[in-house]
Design an enzyme around this catalytic site. Structure first.
Site, PDB file in Angstrom:
ATOM      1  N   HIS A  10     -30.282 -28.784   6.551  1.00 26.10           N
ATOM      2  CA  HIS A  10     -29.115 -29.317   5.814  1.00 26.10           C
ATOM      3  C   HIS A  10     -28.657 -28.207   4.868  1.00 26.10           C
ATOM      4  O   HIS A  10     -29.233 -28.017   3.800  1.00 26.10           O
ATOM      5  CB  HIS A  10     -29.493 -30.586   5.051  1.00 26.10           C
ATOM      6  CG  HIS A  10     -29.837 -31.726   5.960  1.00 26.10           C
ATOM      7  ND1 HIS A  10     -28.918 -32.278   6.826  1.00 26.10           N
ATOM      8  CD2 HIS A  10     -30.992 -32.400   6.158  1.00 26.10           C
ATOM      9  CE1 HIS A  10     -29.492 -33.253   7.519  1.00 26.10           C
ATOM     10  NE2 HIS A  10     -30.758 -33.343   7.133  1.00 26.10           N
TER      11      HIS A  10
ATOM     12  N   ASN B 153     -41.738 -32.781   9.710  1.00 30.50           N
ATOM     13  CA  ASN B 153     -40.325 -32.423   9.569  1.00 30.50           C
ATOM     14  C   ASN B 153     -39.966 -32.392   8.082  1.00 30.50           C
ATOM     15  O   ASN B 153     -40.371 -33.281   7.332  1.00 30.50           O
ATOM     16  CB  ASN B 153     -39.531 -33.536  10.288  1.00 30.50           C
ATOM     17  CG  ASN B 153     -38.059 -33.283  10.416  1.00 30.50           C
ATOM     18  OD1 ASN B 153     -37.644 -32.216  10.841  1.00 30.50           O
ATOM     19  ND2 ASN B 153     -37.256 -34.295  10.060  1.00 30.50           N
TER      20      ASN B 153
ATOM     21  N   ASP C 275     -26.678 -29.406   9.651  1.00 30.49           N
ATOM     22  CA  ASP C 275     -25.273 -29.543   9.246  1.00 30.49           C
ATOM     23  C   ASP C 275     -25.034 -28.569   8.099  1.00 30.49           C
ATOM     24  O   ASP C 275     -25.968 -28.186   7.398  1.00 30.49           O
ATOM     25  CB  ASP C 275     -24.856 -30.985   8.885  1.00 30.49           C
ATOM     26  CG  ASP C 275     -25.775 -31.708   7.931  1.00 30.49           C
ATOM     27  OD1 ASP C 275     -26.449 -31.051   7.115  1.00 30.49           O
ATOM     28  OD2 ASP C 275     -25.816 -32.950   7.984  1.00 30.49           O
TER      29      ASP C 275
ATOM     30  N   GLU D  93     -32.025 -31.181  12.094  1.00 25.95           N
ATOM     31  CA  GLU D  93     -30.971 -31.996  11.451  1.00 25.95           C
ATOM     32  C   GLU D  93     -29.842 -31.111  10.939  1.00 25.95           C
ATOM     33  O   GLU D  93     -29.337 -31.306   9.824  1.00 25.95           O
ATOM     34  CB  GLU D  93     -31.570 -32.805  10.285  1.00 25.95           C
ATOM     35  CG  GLU D  93     -32.742 -33.684  10.683  1.00 25.95           C
ATOM     36  CD  GLU D  93     -33.251 -34.581   9.554  1.00 25.95           C
ATOM     37  OE1 GLU D  93     -32.564 -34.710   8.521  1.00 25.95           O
ATOM     38  OE2 GLU D  93     -34.348 -35.145   9.712  1.00 25.95           O
TER      39      GLU D  93
ATOM     40  N   GLU E 174     -40.837 -35.214   5.527  1.00 24.03           N
ATOM     41  CA  GLU E 174     -40.629 -34.816   4.132  1.00 24.03           C
ATOM     42  C   GLU E 174     -41.830 -35.075   3.214  1.00 24.03           C
ATOM     43  O   GLU E 174     -41.716 -35.761   2.192  1.00 24.03           O
ATOM     44  CB  GLU E 174     -39.360 -35.510   3.592  1.00 24.03           C
ATOM     45  CG  GLU E 174     -38.131 -35.149   4.424  1.00 24.03           C
ATOM     46  CD  GLU E 174     -36.856 -35.893   4.043  1.00 24.03           C
ATOM     47  OE1 GLU E 174     -36.868 -36.682   3.083  1.00 24.03           O
ATOM     48  OE2 GLU E 174     -35.837 -35.686   4.727  1.00 24.03           O
TER      49      GLU E 174
HETATM   50  O1  G3I Z   1     -28.875 -50.991   7.042  1.00 25.39           O
HETATM   51  C1  G3I Z   1     -28.120 -51.164   5.842  1.00 25.39           C
HETATM   52  C2  G3I Z   1     -27.082 -52.236   6.021  1.00 25.39           C
HETATM   53  O2  G3I Z   1     -27.751 -53.464   6.244  1.00 25.39           O
HETATM   54  C3  G3I Z   1     -26.221 -52.291   4.756  1.00 25.39           C
HETATM   55  O3  G3I Z   1     -25.183 -53.214   4.950  1.00 25.39           O
HETATM   56  C4  G3I Z   1     -25.605 -50.929   4.480  1.00 25.39           C
HETATM   57  C5  G3I Z   1     -24.799 -50.908   3.193  1.00 25.39           C
HETATM   58  O4  G3I Z   1     -24.752 -49.644   2.605  1.00 25.39           O
HETATM   59  O5  G3I Z   1     -26.643 -50.014   4.333  1.00 25.39           O
HETATM   60  C6  G3I Z   1     -27.420 -49.872   5.506  1.00 25.39           C
HETATM   61  O6  G3I Z   1     -28.396 -48.911   5.288  1.00 25.39           O
HETATM   62  C7  G3I Z   1     -27.952 -47.565   5.277  1.00 25.39           C
HETATM   63  C8  G3I Z   1     -28.682 -46.834   6.397  1.00 25.39           C
HETATM   64  O7  G3I Z   1     -28.386 -45.454   6.350  1.00 25.39           O
HETATM   65  C9  G3I Z   1     -28.343 -47.375   7.770  1.00 25.39           C
HETATM   66  O8  G3I Z   1     -26.987 -47.234   8.023  1.00 25.39           O
HETATM   67  C10 G3I Z   1     -28.287 -46.964   3.937  1.00 25.39           C
HETATM   68  O9  G3I Z   1     -27.494 -47.532   2.936  1.00 25.39           O
HETATM   69  C11 G3I Z   1     -28.067 -45.461   3.971  1.00 25.39           C
HETATM   70  O10 G3I Z   1     -28.570 -44.885   2.770  1.00 25.39           O
HETATM   71  C12 G3I Z   1     -28.806 -44.859   5.147  1.00 25.39           C
HETATM   72  O11 G3I Z   1     -28.563 -43.469   5.152  1.00 25.39           O
HETATM   73  C13 G3I Z   1     -29.373 -42.708   6.015  1.00 25.39           C
HETATM   74  C14 G3I Z   1     -30.279 -41.800   5.197  1.00 25.39           C
HETATM   75  O12 G3I Z   1     -31.038 -40.991   6.073  1.00 25.39           O
HETATM   76  C15 G3I Z   1     -31.248 -42.582   4.306  1.00 25.39           C
HETATM   77  O13 G3I Z   1     -31.960 -41.692   3.527  1.00 25.39           O
HETATM   78  C16 G3I Z   1     -28.469 -41.861   6.888  1.00 25.39           C
HETATM   79  O14 G3I Z   1     -27.696 -42.716   7.733  1.00 25.39           O
HETATM   80  C17 G3I Z   1     -29.309 -40.913   7.737  1.00 25.39           C
HETATM   81  O15 G3I Z   1     -28.469 -40.027   8.426  1.00 25.39           O
HETATM   82  C18 G3I Z   1     -30.225 -40.114   6.805  1.00 25.39           C
HETATM   83  O16 G3I Z   1     -31.001 -39.239   7.580  1.00 25.39           O
HETATM   84  C19 G3I Z   1     -31.931 -38.430   6.856  1.00 25.39           C
HETATM   85  C20 G3I Z   1     -33.125 -38.201   7.778  1.00 25.39           C
HETATM   86  O17 G3I Z   1     -33.648 -39.442   8.185  1.00 25.39           O
HETATM   87  C21 G3I Z   1     -34.198 -37.371   7.085  1.00 25.39           C
HETATM   88  N1  G3I Z   1     -33.656 -36.132   6.565  1.00 25.39           N
HETATM   89  C22 G3I Z   1     -32.467 -36.266   5.728  1.00 25.39           C
HETATM   90  C23 G3I Z   1     -31.383 -37.052   6.462  1.00 25.39           C
HETATM   91  C24 G3I Z   1     -30.108 -37.138   5.633  1.00 25.39           C
HETATM   92  O18 G3I Z   1     -30.326 -37.884   4.462  1.00 25.39           O
END
Ligand code: G3I
Length: 399
Positions: free
Chosen positions: A290, A254, A320, A318, A213
């Protein structure tokens, strides 16, 4: 729906266990359900999947004597295809149909059983555990346990692995964002991070999202710590470190909103051209995908071709396709068509090597927590039941 006569309704009222009506939004059917199967006034028991029917507001009616059978044959909101997704992807000449996954989900045995079937998914991507905050939480200290778990799962299952990602503005530890590093320091940090990360998985990864990104939607560069300190040079620093660390891995940039011709897609084309002109390694562009139900761009295929015309590969990394909830048979039917068009576009372009869904089930989709009121974006529902979208993927590869 069955209209009941007044006398029959009166009779039912004498039988408590039959007469009970489910409250608004409550469950009213599904395999194993023994509770009420009719809803309070203004709500209709609506089939969601084989395991769950729910009382949702009746469209424009206040009828109180309607009943909905949940044991009749499934309506148009189920999948009927028996084909397996990776099998049909490979038959169409692609390397894989894959899924993202994440470490906390791996305790869900029913989920893992589907994920691990390599006729269904020929590739997996870790959704979070190879990102910078997970792999180098403090400077010079690398932690690969989460990423290793997913790399080992891919190996056990005989699946390809995509690495995600080396350099991204998001999910960065504060030592990177707040370190006030000068250009020379940050250059060494980026090079060390990408080289160590890619090197750790040497020989195990089909392709790496080395840069994630880099652009804003108007095609300008995203002003993150990397761009602000190093200008555009951070891209070549990362790509060169990745190539040196694993010469066999395909190196990708990406991004999202690259699915139609736009200023952002043009910026990506120009970046690839300039990297190629300077001899910087670049093998592919990841089109995240997305998307929104009913809004798949008609120029998707020609946009993919714009990239492959540069002599690189593309992948949909990715995918969906989200909708405004609640899902309805009409939305699910449109979603099926949308999945089919996206897959059909990849099938039609030789250099489109594969498609990854950003987790296969609504149970673990990132969408509802990011887009309030939206979801149901994946080809399996939250009960791990295949949706019409599944059949859309099959049709995209086979027709
Ligand atoms: O690791 C912490 C954990 O310690 C904490 O307790 C918990 C509480 O909310 O949060 C955890 O972190 C989360 C992380 O995922 C791991 O689970 C974050 O809050 C959450 O925001 C994060 O979301 C991820 C997101 O990227 C972040 O921007 C999604 O799972 C993941 O699917 C998403 O993937 C991205 C790609 O990398 C790039 N393209 C877009 C795509 C969708 O946003």
């Amino acid at each position: 729906m069955i209209k009941l006569s007044t006398s029959f309704v009166a009779l039912l009222a004498l039988v408590p266990f039959v007469a009970a009506q489910q409250s608004a939004w409550g469950q009213c059917g599904g395999q194993g359900w023994t509770g009420a199967t009719t809803c309070v006034a203004g709500y209709t028991c609506t089939y969601n999947n084989a395991y769950y029917s729910q009382c949702i507001p009746s469209p424009g009616t206040t009828t109180t004597t309607t009943s909905h059978s949940t044991t009749s044959s499934a309506p148009a909101s189920s999948s009927t295809s028996t084909a397996k997704l990776n099998t049909v992807a490979k038959a169409a000449g692609k390397k894989y149909l894959g899924s993202a996954t994440d470490n906390p989900e791996l305790t869900d045995t029913a989920y893992v059983a589907i994920l691990s079937d390599n006729t269904m998914f020929g590739q997996i991507t870790p959704g979070n555990s190879m990102k910078w905050d997970a792999t180098e939480p403090s400077q010079g200290t690398f932690t690969f346990s989460g990423g290793d778990t997913i790399a080992n799962l891919a190996k056990q299952n005989g699946q390809l692995l995509r690495g995600h990602n080396c350099v991204w503005y998001n999910q960065l530890p504060s030592w990177v964002t707040s370190g006030n590093f000068n250009a020379s320091q940050l250059s060494a940090i980026v090079s060390n991070h990408c080289g160590t990360l890619v090197g750790h998985y040497k020989g195990q990864v089909y392709s790496w999202d080395v840069i994630n990104e880099p652009f804003n939607d108007d095609g300008t560069w995203r002003t993150d710590v990397f761009y602000n300190t190093l200008g555009t040079s951070y891209v070549s620093i990362a790509l060169q470190a990745a190539r040196a660390a694993d010469p066999a891995a395909k190196l990708y940039i990406n991004d999202y909103n690259l699915e139609s011709s736009s200023a952002k897609a043009t910026a990506m084309v120009n970046l690839v051209k300039s990297l190629q002109a300077s001899g910087v390694p670049i093998d592919g562009v990841g089109i995240q995908g997305h998307l929104i139900v009913g809004e798949v761009p008609s120029t998707f295929q020609s946009t993919l071709q714009q990239f492959t015309a540069l002599g690189i590969e593309v992948a949909i990394t990715e995918l969906d396709i989200r909708m405004t909830l609640p899902s309805t048979p009409a939305l699910l039917a449109q979603q099926k068509k949308d999945y089919q068009s996206v897959i059909g576009a990849c099938k039609a372009v030789t250099g489109c090597v594969g498609v990854t869904v950003w987790d296969y089930t609504d149970k673990y989709s990132w969408v509802p927590s990011t887009f309030s009121g939206q979801g149901a974006a994946c080809p399996w529902d939250a009960n791990l039941v295949r949706k019409p979208a599944y059949d859309g993927i099959v049709a995209g590869f086979t027709s």
